[in-house]
Design a protein around this motif. Structure first.
Motif, PDB file in Angstrom:
ATOM      1  N   GLU A   1     -21.544   8.060  -5.235  1.00  0.00           N
ATOM      2  CA  GLU A   1     -20.896   8.255  -6.547  1.00  0.00           C
ATOM      3  C   GLU A   1     -21.607   9.346  -7.346  1.00  0.00           C
ATOM      4  O   GLU A   1     -21.080   9.832  -8.353  1.00  0.00           O
ATOM      5  CB  GLU A   1     -20.951   6.959  -7.374  1.00  0.00           C
ATOM      6  CG  GLU A   1     -20.217   5.784  -6.734  1.00  0.00           C
ATOM      7  CD  GLU A   1     -20.821   4.440  -7.145  1.00  0.00           C
ATOM      8  OE1 GLU A   1     -21.055   4.217  -8.354  1.00  0.00           O
ATOM      9  OE2 GLU A   1     -21.086   3.615  -6.251  1.00  0.00           O
ATOM     10  N   GLY A   2     -22.819   9.710  -6.944  1.00  0.00           N
ATOM     11  CA  GLY A   2     -23.561  10.772  -7.639  1.00  0.00           C
ATOM     12  C   GLY A   2     -24.242  10.317  -8.907  1.00  0.00           C
ATOM     13  O   GLY A   2     -24.933  11.094  -9.560  1.00  0.00           O
ATOM     14  N   LYS A   3     -24.058   9.046  -9.272  1.00  0.00           N
ATOM     15  CA  LYS A   3     -24.753   8.521 -10.464  1.00  0.00           C
ATOM     16  C   LYS A   3     -24.732   7.000 -10.453  1.00  0.00           C
ATOM     17  O   LYS A   3     -23.859   6.377  -9.829  1.00  0.00           O
ATOM     18  CB  LYS A   3     -24.103   9.046 -11.743  1.00  0.00           C
ATOM     19  CG  LYS A   3     -22.685   8.594 -11.945  1.00  0.00           C
ATOM     20  CD  LYS A   3     -22.067   9.240 -13.183  1.00  0.00           C
ATOM     21  CE  LYS A   3     -20.605   8.838 -13.252  1.00  0.00           C
ATOM     22  NZ  LYS A   3     -19.837   9.529 -14.256  1.00  0.00           N
ATOM     23  N   LEU A   4     -25.692   6.458 -11.172  1.00  0.00           N
ATOM     24  CA  LEU A   4     -25.737   5.015 -11.397  1.00  0.00           C
ATOM     25  C   LEU A   4     -25.461   4.816 -12.880  1.00  0.00           C
ATOM     26  O   LEU A   4     -26.159   5.385 -13.724  1.00  0.00           O
ATOM     27  CB  LEU A   4     -27.132   4.484 -11.042  1.00  0.00           C
ATOM     28  CG  LEU A   4     -27.469   3.069 -11.511  1.00  0.00           C
ATOM     29  CD1 LEU A   4     -26.576   2.035 -10.820  1.00  0.00           C
ATOM     30  CD2 LEU A   4     -28.941   2.753 -11.239  1.00  0.00           C
ATOM     31  N   VAL A   5     -24.422   4.032 -13.186  1.00  0.00           N
ATOM     32  CA  VAL A   5     -24.068   3.804 -14.590  1.00  0.00           C
ATOM     33  C   VAL A   5     -24.570   2.411 -14.994  1.00  0.00           C
ATOM     34  O   VAL A   5     -24.285   1.424 -14.333  1.00  0.00           O
ATOM     35  CB  VAL A   5     -22.536   3.912 -14.799  1.00  0.00           C
ATOM     36  CG1 VAL A   5     -22.166   3.590 -16.241  1.00  0.00           C
ATOM     37  CG2 VAL A   5     -22.073   5.319 -14.422  1.00  0.00           C
TER      38      VAL A   5
ATOM     39  N   ALA B   1     -25.925   7.039 -17.875  1.00  0.00           N
ATOM     40  CA  ALA B   1     -25.590   7.553 -16.540  1.00  0.00           C
ATOM     41  C   ALA B   1     -26.846   8.174 -15.950  1.00  0.00           C
ATOM     42  O   ALA B   1     -27.411   9.112 -16.518  1.00  0.00           O
ATOM     43  CB  ALA B   1     -24.479   8.589 -16.646  1.00  0.00           C
ATOM     44  N   VAL B   2     -27.306   7.611 -14.846  1.00  0.00           N
ATOM     45  CA  VAL B   2     -28.501   8.135 -14.172  1.00  0.00           C
ATOM     46  C   VAL B   2     -28.028   8.945 -12.969  1.00  0.00           C
ATOM     47  O   VAL B   2     -27.540   8.373 -11.989  1.00  0.00           O
ATOM     48  CB  VAL B   2     -29.420   6.979 -13.698  1.00  0.00           C
ATOM     49  CG1 VAL B   2     -30.730   7.539 -13.154  1.00  0.00           C
ATOM     50  CG2 VAL B   2     -29.678   5.980 -14.816  1.00  0.00           C
TER      51      VAL B   2
ATOM     52  N   LEU C   1     -29.258  18.351 -14.706  1.00  0.00           N
ATOM     53  CA  LEU C   1     -29.683  18.077 -16.082  1.00  0.00           C
ATOM     54  C   LEU C   1     -28.827  18.853 -17.094  1.00  0.00           C
ATOM     55  O   LEU C   1     -28.627  18.399 -18.218  1.00  0.00           O
ATOM     56  CB  LEU C   1     -31.166  18.390 -16.268  1.00  0.00           C
ATOM     57  CG  LEU C   1     -32.113  17.477 -15.490  1.00  0.00           C
ATOM     58  CD1 LEU C   1     -33.562  17.831 -15.784  1.00  0.00           C
ATOM     59  CD2 LEU C   1     -31.858  16.004 -15.795  1.00  0.00           C
ATOM     60  N   ALA C   2     -28.316  20.007 -16.668  1.00  0.00           N
ATOM     61  CA  ALA C   2     -27.384  20.737 -17.535  1.00  0.00           C
ATOM     62  C   ALA C   2     -26.080  19.943 -17.639  1.00  0.00           C
ATOM     63  O   ALA C   2     -25.434  19.905 -18.688  1.00  0.00           O
ATOM     64  CB  ALA C   2     -27.125  22.129 -16.972  1.00  0.00           C
TER      65      ALA C   2
ATOM     66  N   HIS D   1     -31.927  10.217 -19.444  1.00  0.00           N
ATOM     67  CA  HIS D   1     -33.347   9.927 -19.663  1.00  0.00           C
ATOM     68  C   HIS D   1     -34.122   9.973 -18.349  1.00  0.00           C
ATOM     69  O   HIS D   1     -35.337   9.783 -18.334  1.00  0.00           O
ATOM     70  CB  HIS D   1     -33.512   8.542 -20.288  1.00  0.00           C
ATOM     71  CG  HIS D   1     -32.968   8.443 -21.684  1.00  0.00           C
ATOM     72  ND1 HIS D   1     -31.638   8.232 -21.949  1.00  0.00           N
ATOM     73  CD2 HIS D   1     -33.589   8.550 -22.890  1.00  0.00           C
ATOM     74  CE1 HIS D   1     -31.460   8.194 -23.270  1.00  0.00           C
ATOM     75  NE2 HIS D   1     -32.622   8.387 -23.858  1.00  0.00           N
ATOM     76  N   GLY D   2     -33.375  10.150 -17.238  1.00  0.00           N
ATOM     77  CA  GLY D   2     -34.038  10.195 -15.940  1.00  0.00           C
ATOM     78  C   GLY D   2     -33.008  10.489 -14.861  1.00  0.00           C
ATOM     79  O   GLY D   2     -31.804  10.553 -15.137  1.00  0.00           O
ATOM     80  N   PHE D   3     -33.478  10.726 -13.645  1.00  0.00           N
ATOM     81  CA  PHE D   3     -32.572  10.864 -12.501  1.00  0.00           C
ATOM     82  C   PHE D   3     -33.230  10.245 -11.274  1.00  0.00           C
ATOM     83  O   PHE D   3     -34.450  10.001 -11.263  1.00  0.00           O
ATOM     84  CB  PHE D   3     -32.180  12.333 -12.253  1.00  0.00           C
ATOM     85  CG  PHE D   3     -33.325  13.256 -11.917  1.00  0.00           C
ATOM     86  CD1 PHE D   3     -33.819  13.350 -10.618  1.00  0.00           C
ATOM     87  CD2 PHE D   3     -33.912  14.033 -12.910  1.00  0.00           C
ATOM     88  CE1 PHE D   3     -34.875  14.202 -10.318  1.00  0.00           C
ATOM     89  CE2 PHE D   3     -34.971  14.893 -12.622  1.00  0.00           C
ATOM     90  CZ  PHE D   3     -35.446  14.974 -11.315  1.00  0.00           C
TER      91      PHE D   3
END
Ligand SMILES: [Zn+2]
Length: 203
Positions: free
Chosen positions: A109-113, A134-135, A155-156, A162-164
């Motif tokens: 999914e490219g992110k953890l919500v 959204a991480v 990050l853009a 707040h993190g990745f």
């Protein structure tokens, strides 16, 4: 207390909690802004017992001041965060079980919500449990120059992050000082465990 001793204290705490086992993880903090110089952990240093000698000073191009010692392989990622997130003055990177598992589970999914948790309020600027965090999750790589480009891009795209996460690897988070970055690690680790355990319990 110097920033490096604050990083060392965070390291021994994280080590006890199992978030930087082996010699995993790496930490840094800004020493001077103009020109940018950061203190960063030496490659291979055990994060549970960091001493002053386990830190190097590195410039914006990743060059080691004094030319001695090898900084962490992931130095390029720290520099990418400082360049992209103007409020970041400390960056902490950990390899916990829950960040590793969730980055795989949500990697496609490219992110953890994450939303609905009171502990979200521990993230800087968040004042309600209704906040949606959204991480972003990036594919892991050993090519840190390419990966640092991916970090700048993500990050853009997620300027409020707040993190990745790096997939099957770990968490990067930051703060306006070491204390804030450390708080973010604790908050994220709590949230990751809550999300992970909820999924295993199907609640
Ligand atoms: Zn790592």
């Amino acid at each position: 207390m110097t920033t490096t001793s604050q990083l060392a204290e965070a390291g021994s705490d994280f080590y006890r909690r199992g978030w930087v086992l082996g010699t995993s993880g790496n930490f840094s903090a800004i020493e001077t802004h103009w020109p940018l110089r950061i203190a960063i952990t030496l490659s291979g240093a055990s994060k549970g017992e960091l001493r002053e000698a386990d830190f190097l000073i590195v410039d914006q191009a990743g060059r080691v001041e004094g030319g001695k010692g090898r900084p962490s392989a992931e130095t390029a990622l720290h520099l990418a965060i400082y360049e992209t997130m103007p409020r970041a003055a400390a960056v902490l990177h950990t390899h916990s079980i829950w960040s590793t598992l969730l980055s795989e589970r949500h990697g496609d999914e490219g992110k953890l919500v994450i939303q609905g948790y009171e502990m979200l309020k521990g993230l800087e600027g968040v004042s309600t449990h209704e906040h949606v965090e959204a991480v972003p999750i990036l594919a892991n790589s050993q090519n840190y120059v390419e990966l640092s480009r991916d970090v700048r891009g993500v990050l853009a795209e997620f300027p409020d992050a707040h993190g990745f996460l790096l997939r099957r690897h770990g968490l990067y988070t930051w703060g306006a000082d070491v204390a804030q970055a450390r708080r973010h690690v604790e908050i994220f680790e709590f949230l990751f465990e809550a999300v992970g355990r909820s999924a295993s319990l199907s609640i």
